[in-house]
Design an enzyme around this catalytic site. Structure first.
Site, PDB file in Angstrom:
ATOM      1  N   ASN A  61      18.205  25.722 -15.455  1.00 23.59           N
ATOM      2  CA  ASN A  61      17.936  27.122 -15.172  1.00 23.59           C
ATOM      3  C   ASN A  61      18.335  27.454 -13.743  1.00 23.59           C
ATOM      4  O   ASN A  61      18.213  26.639 -12.836  1.00 23.59           O
ATOM      5  CB  ASN A  61      16.479  27.504 -15.470  1.00 23.59           C
ATOM      6  N   GLU A  63      17.701  30.531 -11.163  1.00 23.37           N
ATOM      7  CA  GLU A  63      16.999  31.777 -10.865  1.00 23.37           C
ATOM      8  C   GLU A  63      17.741  32.558  -9.785  1.00 23.37           C
ATOM      9  O   GLU A  63      18.601  32.019  -9.091  1.00 23.37           O
ATOM     10  CB  GLU A  63      15.569  31.476 -10.406  1.00 23.37           C
ATOM     11  N   CYS A  72      19.046  30.771 -18.235  1.00 25.58           N
ATOM     12  CA  CYS A  72      18.300  29.635 -18.785  1.00 25.58           C
ATOM     13  C   CYS A  72      19.179  28.385 -18.857  1.00 25.58           C
ATOM     14  O   CYS A  72      20.406  28.473 -18.954  1.00 25.58           O
ATOM     15  CB  CYS A  72      17.798  29.963 -20.183  1.00 25.58           C
ATOM     16  N   GLU A  74      19.520  26.257 -21.351  1.00 33.07           N
ATOM     17  CA  GLU A  74      20.225  26.108 -22.624  1.00 33.07           C
ATOM     18  C   GLU A  74      21.545  26.871 -22.621  1.00 33.07           C
ATOM     19  O   GLU A  74      22.587  26.340 -23.024  1.00 33.07           O
ATOM     20  CB  GLU A  74      19.351  26.611 -23.786  1.00 33.07           C
ATOM     21  N   CYS A 111      14.034  30.421 -25.411  1.00 33.26           N
ATOM     22  CA  CYS A 111      13.739  31.851 -25.550  1.00 33.26           C
ATOM     23  C   CYS A 111      14.620  32.441 -26.651  1.00 33.26           C
ATOM     24  O   CYS A 111      15.531  31.782 -27.168  1.00 33.26           O
ATOM     25  CB  CYS A 111      13.972  32.568 -24.215  1.00 33.26           C
ATOM     26  N   CYS A 114      18.425  32.442 -25.913  1.00 34.55           N
ATOM     27  CA  CYS A 114      19.008  31.106 -26.056  1.00 34.55           C
ATOM     28  C   CYS A 114      19.128  30.708 -27.523  1.00 34.55           C
ATOM     29  O   CYS A 114      20.119  30.099 -27.931  1.00 34.55           O
ATOM     30  CB  CYS A 114      18.188  30.076 -25.280  1.00 34.55           C
TER      31      CYS A 114
END
Length: 156
Positions: A61, A63, A72, A74, A111, A114
């Site tokens: 990830n 940010e 993310c 993934e 999520c 993803c």
């Protein structure tokens, strides 16, 4: 009106149950989580994608202060795999998360965004991927994204 009942199968694994390929992929995801850029949430996620040709591509990830400009783990891994190996199917993906230097006891799930990207990766390749969700107390192994996203958006 017709009621339809759906069921799905998954496997719960202890670390002793990992075969060589699962261990290698989980280790790559754990290692990738250590390189995550998560200064705001302190929640580091790593993903490792095993391609059909045996290559492993990792992501984590990322940010950003201009939330929601981050990405993310993934999707980072899947997009990197697609950019570098566009014609190679994804055989499996492993996901691991940690916070404050400790891996989570229970596995996290991807999520919705993803999951949709994972579904499209399967559709493009024409084959299901194995999904390995790592936790120190238990790890889940799932066959195919449909288990995680039974009503996905599809163009066809």
């Amino acid at each position: 009106m017709k009621e339809i009942v759906s069921s799905y199968r998954y496997w719960e694994l202890a670390e002793d149950d990992f075969d060589e390929s699962v261990r290698k992929l989980v280790d790559a995801a754990k290692e990738a989580s250590c390189r995550a850029y998560a200064p705001y949430s302190k929640f580091q996620v790593g993903a490792a994608v095993l391609l059909a040709n045996g290559e492993i591509v990792t992501g984590n990830n990322q940010e950003n202060g201009a939330y929601p400009s981050g990405l993310c783990a993934e999707r980072t891994a899947l997009f990197a795999a697609g950019a570098n190996y566009p014609d190679i199917a994804v055989a499996a993906i492993a996901i691991a998360a940690q916070t404050e230097g400790e891996f989570l006891k229970k596995p996290i799930t991807p999520c919705g965004a993803c999951r949709q990207v994972m579904q499209e990766s399967e559709a493009r390749a024409g084959s299901e991927m194995q999904i390995i969700l790592y936790g120190t107390d238990k790890t889940l192994k799932i066959s195919g994204v449909r288990t995680l996203l039974p009503f996905s958006f599809e163009l066809t």
